[in-house]
Motif scaffolding. Structure first.
Motif, mmCIF file in Angstrom:
data_model
loop_
_atom_site.group_PDB
_atom_site.id
_atom_site.type_symbol
_atom_site.label_atom_id
_atom_site.label_comp_id
_atom_site.label_asym_id
_atom_site.label_seq_id
_atom_site.Cartn_x
_atom_site.Cartn_y
_atom_site.Cartn_z
ATOM 1 N N PRO A 161 -18.412 -2.217 -33.228
ATOM 2 C CA PRO A 161 -19.593 -1.629 -32.481
ATOM 3 C C PRO A 161 -19.801 -2.018 -31.020
ATOM 4 O O PRO A 161 -19.735 -3.407 -30.772
ATOM 5 N N LEU A 162 -20.284 -1.167 -30.137
ATOM 6 C CA LEU A 162 -20.715 -1.679 -28.860
ATOM 7 C C LEU A 162 -21.901 -0.871 -28.490
ATOM 8 O O LEU A 162 -21.807 0.377 -27.981
ATOM 9 N N PRO A 163 -23.055 -1.267 -28.797
ATOM 10 C CA PRO A 163 -24.322 -0.543 -28.461
ATOM 11 C C PRO A 163 -24.653 0.013 -27.081
ATOM 12 O O PRO A 163 -24.414 -0.733 -26.182
ATOM 13 N N ASP A 164 -25.308 1.227 -27.178
ATOM 14 C CA ASP A 164 -25.448 1.576 -25.693
ATOM 15 C C ASP A 164 -26.635 1.133 -25.156
ATOM 16 O O ASP A 164 -27.863 0.960 -25.993
ATOM 17 N N ALA A 165 -26.638 0.645 -24.280
ATOM 18 C CA ALA A 165 -27.926 -0.252 -23.399
ATOM 19 C C ALA A 165 -29.080 0.620 -23.440
ATOM 20 O O ALA A 165 -30.387 -0.128 -23.445
ATOM 21 N N TYR A 166 -29.035 1.980 -23.104
ATOM 22 C CA TYR A 166 -30.091 2.809 -23.041
ATOM 23 C C TYR A 166 -30.985 3.021 -24.184
ATOM 24 O O TYR A 166 -32.132 2.993 -24.325
ATOM 25 N N GLU A 167 -30.175 3.249 -25.193
ATOM 26 C CA GLU A 167 -30.763 3.805 -26.492
ATOM 27 C C GLU A 167 -31.097 2.516 -27.587
ATOM 28 O O GLU A 167 -31.918 2.604 -28.398
ATOM 29 N N ILE A 168 -30.506 1.446 -27.215
ATOM 30 C CA ILE A 168 -30.520 0.273 -28.108
ATOM 31 C C ILE A 168 -30.896 -0.959 -27.315
ATOM 32 O O ILE A 168 -30.216 -1.370 -26.401
ATOM 33 N N GLU A 169 -32.010 -1.591 -27.674
ATOM 34 C CA GLU A 169 -32.342 -3.039 -26.945
ATOM 35 C C GLU A 169 -31.765 -4.110 -27.595
ATOM 36 O O GLU A 169 -31.314 -5.076 -26.793
ATOM 37 N N GLU A 170 -31.539 -3.977 -28.997
ATOM 38 C CA GLU A 170 -30.330 -5.032 -29.373
ATOM 39 C C GLU A 170 -29.925 -4.546 -30.839
ATOM 40 O O GLU A 170 -30.391 -3.616 -31.298
ATOM 41 N N ALA A 171 -28.691 -5.209 -31.281
ATOM 42 C CA ALA A 171 -28.022 -4.800 -32.593
ATOM 43 C C ALA A 171 -27.333 -5.853 -33.164
ATOM 44 O O ALA A 171 -27.003 -6.710 -32.426
ATOM 45 N N PHE A 172 -27.306 -5.993 -34.322
ATOM 46 C CA PHE A 172 -26.438 -6.889 -35.086
ATOM 47 C C PHE A 172 -26.423 -6.716 -36.491
ATOM 48 O O PHE A 172 -27.048 -5.714 -37.095
ATOM 49 N N TRP A 173 -25.442 -7.298 -37.290
ATOM 50 C CA TRP A 173 -24.970 -7.173 -38.499
ATOM 51 C C TRP A 173 -25.881 -8.063 -39.134
ATOM 52 O O TRP A 173 -26.177 -9.265 -38.856
ATOM 53 N N ILE A 174 -26.300 -7.515 -40.510
ATOM 54 C CA ILE A 174 -27.240 -8.396 -41.383
ATOM 55 C C ILE A 174 -26.947 -7.812 -42.718
ATOM 56 O O ILE A 174 -26.873 -6.677 -42.998
ATOM 57 N N GLU A 175 -27.132 -8.715 -43.551
ATOM 58 C CA GLU A 175 -27.282 -8.616 -45.143
ATOM 59 C C GLU A 175 -28.540 -7.775 -45.174
ATOM 60 O O GLU A 175 -29.825 -7.972 -44.657
ATOM 61 N N PRO A 176 -28.353 -6.720 -46.077
ATOM 62 C CA PRO A 176 -29.600 -5.814 -46.275
ATOM 63 C C PRO A 176 -30.702 -6.787 -46.893
ATOM 64 O O PRO A 176 -31.893 -6.383 -46.875
#
Length: 211
Positions: A161-176
């Protein structure tokens, strides 16, 4: 008078270990600003195919418009750069990163549709790669409403994944489980459909990935 719900799709991206790719919407967004969500959005005009030749196993998924699958794939590509599609025989498709970046930019600028990208690269969308997990409609008091179908998609091999800077402030993988715990402690701001999706992912993981 309440707003008419817009048809939409949300896609929960998971890896082989059952972690989810969670994204945070910027504070500048009109809808769910500052919330942690999954990639998704309303169906575009270009998401409606004129034929089914760009799809595999479409006959297994006719309970609602096929455009929901296209919108889910498009939003996933726009927001986090994951391209769903395979060769016509169902085998893995290989597209170089330069082309991926080029088409993603053009898609975000509205110069091309997701279906046009698929056709140019002779890709098809395998409907069996989507696991449908539910349907939600935004409550009537909301000024912006969506009629949303929710899907789980496993991260395609070889993609990151490579998040779009305009639509996403931060992103990460996490256990549910960790995401739900953080939500209950007030560390992650979520709405009920996101919470419900996390619970659905745990069921999917236990039945499909951990056996």
């Amino acid at each position: 008078m309440s707003a008419i719900p817009k048809p939409a799709s949300t896609v929960i991206l998971i890896d082989q270990q059952g972690k989810v790719y969670l994204t945070k919407r910027p504070a500048t967004m009109k809808f769910l600003a500052g919330h942690y969500v999954f990639p998704g959005g309303s169906i575009d005009k270009g998401d409606f195919p004129s034929t089914t030749d760009l799809f595999l196993n479409v006959n297994n998924h006719l309970s609602f418009s096929i455009a929901h699958y296209v919108a889910a794939a498009r939003e996933l590509f726009e927001e986090v750069g994951i391209l769903l599609g395979c060769n016509e025989d169902g085998t893995k498709a290989v597209i170089n990163q330069e082309d991926m970046n080029h088409y993603r930019r053009y898609l975000l600028e509205g110069k091309v549709t997701y279906l046009e990208i698929m056709r140019e690269h002779r890709l098809v969308l395998n409907c069996d790669s989507f696991t449908y997990i539910g349907h939600k409609i935004t409550p009537e008091p909301s000024p912006i409403r969506f009629d949303t179908r929710f899907f789980i998609v496993v991260l395609p091999e070889g993609q990151t994944p490579l998040p779009d800077a305009y639509e996403i402030e931060e992103a990460f993988w996490i256990e549910p489980e960790a995401a739900l715990s953080a939500y209950k402690l007030g560390h992650l701001k979520m709405v009920r459909p996101t919470v419900g999706s996390l619970q659905a992912v745990m069921d999917y993981r236990d039945n499909h990935l951990l056996n």
